[in-house]
Design a protein around this motif. Structure first.
Motif, mmCIF file in Angstrom:
data_model
loop_
_atom_site.group_PDB
_atom_site.id
_atom_site.type_symbol
_atom_site.label_atom_id
_atom_site.label_comp_id
_atom_site.label_asym_id
_atom_site.label_seq_id
_atom_site.Cartn_x
_atom_site.Cartn_y
_atom_site.Cartn_z
ATOM 1 N N VAL A 292 -11.001 26.615 33.339
ATOM 2 C CA VAL A 292 -10.278 27.252 32.497
ATOM 3 C C VAL A 292 -11.929 27.505 31.297
ATOM 4 O O VAL A 292 -12.667 27.348 32.049
ATOM 5 N N ASP A 293 -11.520 28.289 30.205
ATOM 6 C CA ASP A 293 -12.475 29.097 29.473
ATOM 7 C C ASP A 293 -13.532 28.469 28.419
ATOM 8 O O ASP A 293 -13.879 28.779 27.832
ATOM 9 N N ARG A 294 -12.885 27.196 28.762
ATOM 10 C CA ARG A 294 -12.985 26.526 27.083
ATOM 11 C C ARG A 294 -13.291 24.790 27.705
ATOM 12 O O ARG A 294 -11.772 24.807 27.926
ATOM 13 N N TRP A 295 -13.725 23.800 27.341
ATOM 14 C CA TRP A 295 -14.044 21.930 27.253
ATOM 15 C C TRP A 295 -13.642 21.444 25.748
ATOM 16 O O TRP A 295 -13.311 20.535 25.528
ATOM 17 N N THR A 296 -14.601 22.623 24.884
ATOM 18 C CA THR A 296 -14.584 22.012 23.537
ATOM 19 C C THR A 296 -13.270 22.278 22.199
ATOM 20 O O THR A 296 -13.519 23.686 22.658
#
Length: 423
Positions: A292-296
């Motif tokens: 995915v392009d975002r964890w936060t």
């Protein structure tokens, strides 16, 4: 600063120890009502052993694990394709360890309770969701045992370490669906047997459609002159076959896979005998998730299998979770703000683990076995007749760089030990 950790697996517990060492308050919530030594064997690579050593766990690891000396790839006839030294035998400053996953988890769990206190870990707390706000995040829980709602927990930051079926990841990616199955199924077991190849070698034999992996995991058995062998049998199934949902603790049936391996007696390793010798066998499909392009998301971030579940190719799953934990703790301790720390953590870890996930889908370093199968399906007189030494070395070396345990880079990398809190 107070960090709420959701999940007491290897990543979550390593994070708790790392935050404590850096002077940051941490509390852990785990869905299971009891921490039990579940699972089978795993490998902890030198880059992760370095981090656990910096946490003061070197002696505990050495007492409970086998220091892997070599890795050998073989074809389906047991002919050697590639062999390389591992850990200190390969010139690393730290060993590579093979250990029972449950033993490692309990080792970390006991260290957390010793250092952070018994109240630092709350069991039977299954996360159901998280709400973020400018001043932190609040996690909701229910009892795994009764289903009853439990008191929520608030922290300046919530870290989702709740595995491949992470409830918190699902909140941020509601349309993601189940993990991706690649048509392969693993059966795993542990067998007490005679040592093979010196008693400290990891073996991978076969090819991408049919594979057997084994390695010793218990130094106490080695002291008795035997070997506690962790093994994995893997088969690919056609598109017409459906399989059961993955579960680390589902019992397997020998009839589903043993007949395919009955002829795999290599002389130096009797595969069917090892399979039949297991007290119990576990079965699950080989799955991962797309990067995915975002964890936060505000004051919540992902770690370990909640962030980057990957195929167990190249022995990297647990090691990458350890690296996540150490990097996040270091950034929280050294960056000027919480936002800067989260940005630094994700910048360092998300692209790196995404590359590993994708590489593992292409078999990672195990691709040498597929090369041998495609170029010499009936075997070979010498592997260099079908695969040159330079090609073998390049395949192994490229993966080490990708996964972060290139020997020279690791031996010379700056430490992630951090003790001064700035945020």
């Amino acid at each position: 600063m107070r960090i709420v950790i959701v999940g007491a697996g290897i990543g979550g517990l390593t994070l708790a120890l790392s935050l404590h060492a850096a002077g940051i308050e941490a509390v852990v919530y785990e869905a299971a009502p009891e921490i039990l030594p579940l699972g089978v064997g795993i490998n902890v690579l030198p880059h992760a052993v370095r981090e656990l050593t910096d946490l003061g766990l070197a002696d505990r690891l050495a007492d409970n694990a086998i220091a892997t000396q070599a890795l050998m790839y073989a074809n389906k006839f047991g002919q050697e394709i590639w062999r390389e030294p591992r850990g200190r035998h390969a010139g690393y400053h730290w060993p590579q360890y093979s250990i029972h996953r449950g033993v490692l988890q309990l080792l970390l769990f006991n260290a957390v309770r010793e250092r952070l206190g018994a109240k630092a870990v709350h069991l039977d707390h299954e996360a159901t969701g998280v709400e973020t706000s400018p001043d932190g995040a609040t996690v909701s829980f229910r009892s795994k045992t009764t289903g009853a709602p439990l008191q929520s927990a608030h922290g300046d930051l919530v870290v989702a370490c709740d595995g491949i079926h992470s409830a918190l990841r699902a909140q941020f990616y509601p349309d993601e669906g189940p993990p991706v199955w690649n048509r392969r199924v693993l059966w795993r077991g542990v067998t007490e047997s005679a040592p093979f190849l010196g008693g400290a070698t990891m073996v991978m034999a076969g090819h991408q459609d049919m594979k057997f992996v084994c390695y010793p995991i218990d130094p106490k058995a080695a002291g008795r002159g035997t070997s506690t062998i962790n093994w994995i049998a893997e088969l690919r199934f056609p598109d017409t076959v459906e399989w059961r949902r993955e579960d680390w603790n589902r019992k397997g049936d020998l009839a589903d896979f043993l007949p395919r391996f009955e002829s795999w007696d290599f002389g130096w390793l009797d595969v069917p005998e090892i399979i039949r010798g297991a007290g119990q066998v576990f079965e699950y499909p080989l799955v991962d998730r797309d990067p995915v392009d975002r964890w936060t998301f505000g004051r919540t971030t992902l770690l370990g299998d909640a962030a980057h579940p990957m195929y167990p190719i190249g022995s990297n799953g647990a090691s990458q979770a350890v690296l996540d934990a150490r990097t996040l703790a270091y950034d929280l301790a050294t960056q000027p703000t919480l936002d800067a720390a989260l940005a630094a953590y994700e910048s360092a870890r998300r692209p790196a683990t995404s590359r590993i996930v994708l590489s593992n889908r292409g078999n990672g370093p195990e691709q040498v076995m597929q090369m041998a199968e495609e170029r010499a399906p009936n075997g070979f007189s010498h592997v260099h007749d079908v695969i040159g030494r330079e090609e073998l070395e390049a395949t192994a070396g490229e993966y080490k760089k990708l996964a972060g345990f290139d020997r020279e880079a690791l031996n010379n990398r700056a430490s992630l030990v951090a003790t001064r809190v700035r945020v």
